[in-house]
Structures are given as structure tokens and as C-alpha cells.
Scaffold this active site. Structure first.
Site, PDB file in Angstrom:
ATOM      1  N   LEU A  72       0.816  -1.206   0.000  1.00 22.91           N
ATOM      2  CA  LEU A  72       0.000   0.000   0.000  1.00 22.91           C
ATOM      3  C   LEU A  72       0.853   1.261   0.000  1.00 22.91           C
ATOM      4  O   LEU A  72       2.035   1.234   0.381  1.00 22.91           O
ATOM      5  CB  LEU A  72      -0.913   0.011   1.225  1.00 22.91           C
ATOM      6  N   SER A  73       0.259   2.356  -0.419  1.00 21.44           N
ATOM      7  CA  SER A  73       0.924   3.647  -0.322  1.00 21.44           C
ATOM      8  C   SER A  73       1.213   3.947   1.152  1.00 21.44           C
ATOM      9  O   SER A  73       0.346   3.763   2.013  1.00 21.44           O
ATOM     10  CB  SER A  73       0.022   4.742  -0.896  1.00 21.44           C
ATOM     11  N   GLY A  74       2.425   4.361   1.445  1.00 21.84           N
ATOM     12  CA  GLY A  74       2.808   4.651   2.818  1.00 21.84           C
ATOM     13  C   GLY A  74       3.340   3.449   3.579  1.00 21.84           C
ATOM     14  O   GLY A  74       3.691   3.560   4.759  1.00 21.84           O
ATOM     15  N   LYS A  77       7.761   1.169   0.999  1.00 20.23           N
ATOM     16  CA  LYS A  77       8.436   0.514  -0.129  1.00 20.23           C
ATOM     17  C   LYS A  77       9.646   1.312  -0.616  1.00 20.23           C
ATOM     18  O   LYS A  77      10.734   0.762  -0.773  1.00 20.23           O
ATOM     19  CB  LYS A  77       7.450   0.311  -1.288  1.00 20.23           C
ATOM     20  N   SER A  78       9.443   2.574  -0.904  1.00 19.94           N
ATOM     21  CA  SER A  78      10.527   3.401  -1.457  1.00 19.94           C
ATOM     22  C   SER A  78      11.661   3.570  -0.453  1.00 19.94           C
ATOM     23  O   SER A  78      12.838   3.525  -0.822  1.00 19.94           O
ATOM     24  CB  SER A  78       9.983   4.768  -1.880  1.00 19.94           C
ATOM     25  N   SER A 145       1.587  -1.608  -7.399  1.00 25.70           N
ATOM     26  CA  SER A 145       1.236  -2.763  -8.248  1.00 25.70           C
ATOM     27  C   SER A 145       0.191  -3.642  -7.568  1.00 25.70           C
ATOM     28  O   SER A 145       0.483  -4.760  -7.162  1.00 25.70           O
ATOM     29  CB  SER A 145       2.486  -3.571  -8.615  1.00 25.70           C
TER      30      SER A 145
END
Length: 243
Positions: A72-74, A77-78, A145
Site C-alpha cells: 500500500l501507499s505509505g 516501499k521506497s 502494483s
């Protein structure tokens, strides 16, 4: 033999010799017709290099894998991807991060967030990852994704032996409480439609190679899990040991 016959014979020999020379030139300097991708246009041929993937792996001292971080966003991952990149650079390992948001600034800036565009976003990213893997780089791709079928497409493009699916499994509650970009707030207010986890589904991996949760561990320790996995795939040998 008549002069005409001699001339004809010589002309035939010259033509055959010229054809042989031309074939040799094409073989030495031209593309190889042995490899053809189904989607390639007609009269486009693969031009193979002379350095094999095995030679690159020996030179760089590491198997060129693609770590595909999904979540999920947040979820983190990055942050994990760039922490992992720091570890790889420390080891002297050629690598690259393919960050989903960064790719949408240039390569994928023409894509939105419909199912079709999300699929194309993943496909393009996987094709870039494959090219980088074929040139010996370890790739760390960080994209939401959300659909399993798209991640399976990425796996098929990159190659099952090089594709490492990593589920950054941080829960929706935790991700929404962080909301580093204010996107969950916009999604809840209806300002942002089709947002994964709120108004669009996220399909978690069924059998990921690795699972990390940044609610239970730091991004640094999560990156260390990926680093340990890569080391294990290399037979327990760090890149730096190869000098």
C-alpha cells in the site's frame, strides 16, 4: 567453352562469391535472426551482444535479480528500496532503483490509474528491469502494483528465476495513520478517486518470496532482510569479497 558461356559462368561465380561475402558480413556485423519477440514489428531483428549474462555475473560477483516491492501507499516501499540500494553500493554492486512515483514523472507520465494504465505501468517497469538485469544490475522496483495478474506479468517479463516478490505488508491502518503525502485524506474526502486501499482494491501476494512489515521493523532492518536474501542466493558470498 564459348566466351559467352565463360562470361556467364564467371558472372555466376562472382554472384555466388558476392552473396557469400555479403552473408558473412551480415553474420559478423548484422543482427541475429535467431531471436524474435512475438510483439516485435516485421523486419526488426534482435542484435545479440557478445558478453553473456554469466560473464557479467562473474564480473560483478552477483546474480542480477529484480526485487519487486509491492504494498500500500505509505507502507515504506521506497524507503526500503533506497536503504537496500545503500547496502548494495557499499558492497560495490551495480544496482538501480525503479521507484513508481519517479517513473511517473518521465517514462510513465502519460499513464493514469485505471486498471489498464496500472497494467501498462507495471509492464513498462518490468521491461526496464529486465534490460537492467540482462546487463548485470540488481534492480529494486517499488510500486504499489495492486493486482496479482500484473505482478505475474512482471514476473514473466523479468523471468521467474530473477524475480523476487517482496510484500511490504504494513497494514492499511498504519499506512493511513502515516499518510506522508496526504493521499488517504484526499481519498476519504472523495477528492481522490480510485485510490488503492480506499476506493480501489489491493490484492496481496499469495506466495511472496519475502514479507516485511515496517510497523514491526525499521526500513533499515527490512532492507537488511533483502540484502541477506541476495547474499544467500549468491552462496553466502558478498560482492565485496570478490574485490
Amino acid at each position: 567453352m564459348s566466351c559467352k558461356a565463360l562470361s556467364s559462368s564467371s558472372g555466376t561465380e562472382h554472384t555466388e562469391t558476392h552473396a557469400q561475402e555479403r552473408h558473412a558480413t551480415v553474420s559478423a556485423f548484422g543482427p541475429s535472426a535467431e531471436r524474435r519477440e512475438p510483439c516485435a514489428p516485421a523486419n526488426v531483428f534482435w542484435h545479440a551482444g557478445t558478453v553473456s549474462g554469466e560473464a557479467r555475473a562473474r564480473r560483478f560477483g552477483c546474480a542480477p535479480l529484480t526485487f519487486w516491492l509491492t504494498g500500500l501507499s505509505g507502507a515504506g516501499k521506497s524507503t526500503i528500496a533506497y536503504e537496500f540500494e545503500n547496502l548494495l553500493i557499499r558492497d560495490g554492486q551495480p544496482c538501480a532503483v525503479l521507484d513508481g512515483d519517479n517513473l511517473r514523472h518521465r517514462l510513465n507520465c502519460d499513464l493514469g490509474f485505471s486498471e489498464r494504465d496500472r497494467h501498462e505501468n507495471v509492464r513498462r517497469t518490468a521491461e526496464v528491469a529486465r534490460l537492467m538485469n540482462e546487463n548485470g544490475l540488481v534492480v529494486v522496483a517499488s510500486l504499489v502494483s495492486p493486482y496479482r495478474v500484473d505482478r505475474e506479468t512482471a514476473k514473466a517479463i523479468v523471468g521467474a528465476d530473477r524475480f523476487v516478490e517482496v510484500h511490504v505488508s504494513t497494514s492499511l491502518d498504519v499506512c493511513e495513520s502515516r499518510d506522508p503525502k496526504g493521499l488517504y485524506r484526499k481519498a476519504r474526502s472523495g477528492e481522490l478517486r480510485g485510490f488503492t486501499g480506499v476506493s480501489s482494491p489491493y490484492e496481496p501476494p499469495a506466495e511472496p518470496a519475502l514479507v516485511v512489515d515496517t510497523a514491526a521493523s525499521t526500513p533499515t532492518s527490512a532492507a537488511a532482510v533483502l540484502h541477506a536474501y541476495l547474499r544467500e542466493q549468491n552462496g553466502g558470498v558478498d560482492r565485496v569479497a570478490h574485490g
